[in-house]
Design a protein around this motif. Structure first.
Motif, PDB file in Angstrom:
ATOM      1  N   ALA A  36      -0.366   6.712  -0.162  1.00 16.19           N
ATOM      2  CA  ALA A  36      -0.404   5.927  -1.397  1.00 16.19           C
ATOM      3  C   ALA A  36       0.059   4.497  -1.150  1.00 16.19           C
ATOM      4  O   ALA A  36      -0.532   3.538  -1.649  1.00 16.19           O
ATOM      5  N   GLU A  37       1.112   4.340  -0.361  1.00 19.37           N
ATOM      6  CA  GLU A  37       1.591   2.995  -0.038  1.00 19.37           C
ATOM      7  C   GLU A  37       0.555   2.241   0.796  1.00 19.37           C
ATOM      8  O   GLU A  37       0.303   1.055   0.593  1.00 19.37           O
ATOM      9  N   HIS A  38      -0.052   2.951   1.729  1.00 16.08           N
ATOM     10  CA  HIS A  38      -0.994   2.339   2.660  1.00 16.08           C
ATOM     11  C   HIS A  38      -2.241   1.834   1.941  1.00 16.08           C
ATOM     12  O   HIS A  38      -2.789   0.781   2.291  1.00 16.08           O
ATOM     13  N   MET A  39      -2.697   2.595   0.921  1.00 16.32           N
ATOM     14  CA  MET A  39      -3.942   2.259   0.229  1.00 16.32           C
ATOM     15  C   MET A  39      -3.705   1.763  -1.200  1.00 16.32           C
ATOM     16  O   MET A  39      -4.659   1.659  -1.983  1.00 16.32           O
ATOM     17  N   SER A  40      -2.465   1.456  -1.540  1.00 13.13           N
ATOM     18  CA  SER A  40      -2.160   1.055  -2.921  1.00 13.13           C
ATOM     19  C   SER A  40      -2.873  -0.230  -3.318  1.00 13.13           C
ATOM     20  O   SER A  40      -3.244  -0.411  -4.489  1.00 13.13           O
ATOM     21  N   GLU A  41      -3.091  -1.121  -2.372  1.00 14.64           N
ATOM     22  CA  GLU A  41      -3.789  -2.376  -2.664  1.00 14.64           C
ATOM     23  C   GLU A  41      -5.187  -2.118  -3.215  1.00 14.64           C
ATOM     24  O   GLU A  41      -5.736  -2.931  -3.957  1.00 14.64           O
ATOM     25  N   PHE A  42      -5.734  -0.955  -2.871  1.00 19.90           N
ATOM     26  CA  PHE A  42      -7.097  -0.612  -3.281  1.00 19.90           C
ATOM     27  C   PHE A  42      -7.095   0.423  -4.415  1.00 19.90           C
ATOM     28  O   PHE A  42      -8.120   1.047  -4.684  1.00 19.90           O
ATOM     29  N   GLY A  43      -5.936   0.598  -5.042  1.00 24.08           N
ATOM     30  CA  GLY A  43      -5.838   1.425  -6.239  1.00 24.08           C
ATOM     31  C   GLY A  43      -5.577   2.894  -6.018  1.00 24.08           C
ATOM     32  O   GLY A  43      -5.495   3.667  -6.973  1.00 24.08           O
ATOM     33  N   TYR A  44      -5.434   3.324  -4.764  1.00 24.85           N
ATOM     34  CA  TYR A  44      -5.197   4.749  -4.507  1.00 24.85           C
ATOM     35  C   TYR A  44      -3.875   5.183  -5.140  1.00 24.85           C
ATOM     36  O   TYR A  44      -2.860   4.491  -5.032  1.00 24.85           O
ATOM     37  N   LYS A  86     -15.591  -2.912   6.741  1.00 27.33           N
ATOM     38  CA  LYS A  86     -14.559  -2.091   7.377  1.00 27.33           C
ATOM     39  C   LYS A  86     -13.357  -2.901   7.836  1.00 27.33           C
ATOM     40  O   LYS A  86     -12.219  -2.413   7.788  1.00 27.33           O
ATOM     41  N   SER A  87     -13.571  -4.145   8.217  1.00 33.08           N
ATOM     42  CA  SER A  87     -12.453  -4.979   8.667  1.00 33.08           C
ATOM     43  C   SER A  87     -11.601  -5.483   7.507  1.00 33.08           C
ATOM     44  O   SER A  87     -10.532  -6.044   7.727  1.00 33.08           O
ATOM     45  N   SER A  88     -12.067  -5.251   6.254  1.00 36.02           N
ATOM     46  CA  SER A  88     -11.291  -5.665   5.081  1.00 36.02           C
ATOM     47  C   SER A  88     -10.118  -4.727   4.830  1.00 36.02           C
ATOM     48  O   SER A  88      -9.184  -5.077   4.111  1.00 36.02           O
ATOM     49  N   LEU A  89     -10.181  -3.515   5.372  1.00 32.89           N
ATOM     50  CA  LEU A  89      -9.172  -2.497   5.112  1.00 32.89           C
ATOM     51  C   LEU A  89      -8.177  -2.407   6.257  1.00 32.89           C
ATOM     52  O   LEU A  89      -8.498  -2.746   7.405  1.00 32.89           O
ATOM     53  N   PRO A  90      -6.968  -1.939   5.992  1.00 32.65           N
ATOM     54  CA  PRO A  90      -5.983  -1.778   7.069  1.00 32.65           C
ATOM     55  C   PRO A  90      -6.403  -0.661   8.018  1.00 32.65           C
ATOM     56  O   PRO A  90      -7.223   0.194   7.651  1.00 32.65           O
ATOM     57  N   PRO A  91      -5.871  -0.626   9.231  1.00 35.99           N
ATOM     58  CA  PRO A  91      -6.185   0.478  10.150  1.00 35.99           C
ATOM     59  C   PRO A  91      -5.817   1.807   9.506  1.00 35.99           C
ATOM     60  O   PRO A  91      -4.861   1.897   8.727  1.00 35.99           O
ATOM     61  N   VAL A 145      -6.521  13.587   5.856  1.00 33.59           N
ATOM     62  CA  VAL A 145      -7.611  12.998   6.634  1.00 33.59           C
ATOM     63  C   VAL A 145      -8.800  12.722   5.716  1.00 33.59           C
ATOM     64  O   VAL A 145      -9.381  11.626   5.714  1.00 33.59           O
ATOM     65  N   MET A 146      -9.161  13.722   4.932  1.00 32.79           N
ATOM     66  CA  MET A 146     -10.328  13.590   4.070  1.00 32.79           C
ATOM     67  C   MET A 146     -10.048  12.698   2.868  1.00 32.79           C
ATOM     68  O   MET A 146     -10.923  11.966   2.415  1.00 32.79           O
ATOM     69  N   ARG A 147      -8.832  12.746   2.350  1.00 35.61           N
ATOM     70  CA  ARG A 147      -8.499  11.870   1.226  1.00 35.61           C
ATOM     71  C   ARG A 147      -8.558  10.397   1.647  1.00 35.61           C
ATOM     72  O   ARG A 147      -9.094   9.564   0.917  1.00 35.61           O
ATOM     73  N   GLU A 148      -7.990  10.103   2.816  1.00 41.01           N
ATOM     74  CA  GLU A 148      -8.030   8.711   3.256  1.00 41.01           C
ATOM     75  C   GLU A 148      -9.463   8.285   3.550  1.00 41.01           C
ATOM     76  O   GLU A 148      -9.858   7.154   3.238  1.00 41.01           O
ATOM     77  N   SER A 149     -10.239   9.174   4.146  1.00 38.41           N
ATOM     78  CA  SER A 149     -11.652   8.862   4.386  1.00 38.41           C
ATOM     79  C   SER A 149     -12.349   8.523   3.089  1.00 38.41           C
ATOM     80  O   SER A 149     -13.066   7.517   2.982  1.00 38.41           O
TER      81      SER A 149
END
Length: 427
Positions: free
Chosen positions: A105-113, A228-233, A68-72
């Motif tokens: 990681a897959e969900h946020m990989s576009e943003f370098g996570y 905020k709308s630039s990121l996936p749900p 939760v906190m990492r994704e935040s």
């Protein structure tokens, strides 16, 4: 990383700076409250954020909150000027999160996570740690010297002191990595970032060959703004707090911090201070730690008579702004722009001090824009040292009268035990 990767940047006329905002657990903090402070603990202008709170995540409620906190954090980082990727360091093996980490990681990989697992990396080098352990040598055990590939760090190879050399070859001090393991971690990140630099240089070279000015094409001013709308749900985090256009604000009185504070202590005589004329005598304090706190005996012996022994001092120190009696009066915080209406304060020092020091302490009174807050609406959140005073704006919240929102904490008549506020978090 500054030792390994820094010279590459120096050769290009730039400087690599690693801001280590690490703070030990003695103040009561963990990832749950510190992720809110990315803008102050490090800086709003960082290019990469490293998250190394992972060994605090193990077991019980902490484990459930971890992603939760990492994704935040990953989402808030994308709202900062340089949109830094968040790279997570794990000491253990890659199966630690059984798929959840991979999902994030897959969900946020576009943003370098991304996430790095030190033990898995060591195993992937080919050394058979399991066989060695069966033969009685636990290379990953506390205090062991040598990781199966090397017996000392590069900078320790020329040390004349056997004790110092042995210390620099330690893989795991305890649950913390030792110098040799940290060198492996640093080398891994440096290698990955070097690969990224080479790819970037290939792009620049291609532009030059095609008559394109790379300084124009890749200018920082051309970077697309994220909202905020630039990121996936979100997959794991609470949309109320992680689907936002601005990263949280935070004032953290502990050390070290490098960046921009959110809330600030208002000048008692400021013309905008709605409590001007009232007693406002809370005092900032820090724990004065000895120079050798957390330093191994081998390193103490090596450095104790040297002129540069101050390099051994750990930078972290617990701290806060404190009231000891009614005579302390109030502390007034000018709050930054708020998007959600979240207000959290944390006590110091200890992992569970929030209940006694703040939540159930009837000898303090807290108001927001001049209106006393109902303590029945408060709760312990996001960890045991912190209390959430406001979850979000609602119709009953008092409006600002001077262009800013203000939080006031007042010491009342019967206050006898110190109240120490280490953090004020807003969103």
């Amino acid at each position: 990383m500054e030792r390994t990767f820094g010279p590459v940047w120096e050769a290009a006329g730039m400087k690599l700076t690693c801001q280590n905002a690490g703070e030990g657990g003695g103040c009561g903090d963990d990832f749950a409250n510190q992720v809110f402070c990315i803008q102050q603990n490090v800086s709003p202008d960082i290019d990469i954020a490293h998250y190394t709170w992972t060994y605090f995540e193990a077991g019980g409620p902490a484990s459930a909150k971890a992603l939760v906190m990492r994704e935040s954090l990953a989402r808030w980082a994308q709202m900062l000027p340089h949109q830094p990727p968040v790279h997570v360091y794990n000491t253990g093996k890659m199966n630690q999160y059984q798929g959840d980490e991979h999902q994030l990681a897959e969900h946020m990989s576009e943003f370098g996570y991304n996430a790095f697992y030190m033990t898995s990396g060591l195993y992937n080098g080919g050394f058979d740690y399991d066989a060695a352990k069966e033969d009685g040598v636990d290379h990953l055990g506390w205090g062991h010297v040598g990781d199966g590939y090397h017996n000392v760090t590069r900078y320790g190879e020329n040390e004349s002191s056997p004790e110092r050399k042995e210390s620099l070859g330690t893989v795991m001090r305890n649950w913390h990595p030792g110098p040799l393991a940290f060198q492996f971690v640093s080398d891994t990140f440096s290698y990955i970032y070097s690969q990224a630099m080479i790819r970037a240089l290939d792009l620049i070279e291609s532009d030059l060959k095609n008559g394109i000015d790379p300084a124009e094409k890749w200018a920082a001013s051309k970077r697309k703004i994220q909202i905020k709308s630039s990121l996936p749900p979100p997959k794991f985090c609470d949309p109320l707090y992680c689907v936002v256009d601005e990263a949280p604000g935070c004032i953290n009185f502990e050390k070290p911090t490098y960046g921009w504070w959110g809330a600030r202590v208002e000048d008692p005589d400021d013309s905008l201070n709605p409590h001007k004329g009232e007693v406002q005598n809370w005092e900032v304090w820090h724990v004065d730690e000895p120079i050798w706190r957390g330093v191994s005996k081998q390193d103490q012996i090596f450095f104790e008579d040297r002129d540069d022994k101050e390099i051994c001092r750990h930078l972290d120190a617990c701290g806060g702004i404190s009231a000891t009696s009614k005579e302390s009066g109030s502390v007034v915080f000018r709050l930054p722009k708020q998007e959600v209406g979240l207000v959290v304060i944390c006590g110091c020092c200890g992992k569970e001090v929030g209940t006694e020091m703040i939540l159930n302490n009837t000898n303090i009174e807290i108001s927001y824009n001049g209106e006393v807050l109902d303590r029945n609406a408060w709760d312990i959140w996001p960890n045991g040292k912190c209390v959430r005073l406001m979850k979000q704006f609602d119709a009953n919240v008092a409006k600002a009268t001077t262009g800013h929102n203000y939080l006031k904490i007042e010491a009342l008549e019967n206050l006898s035990s110190p109240v120490r506020i280490s953090h004020v978090i807003t969103l």
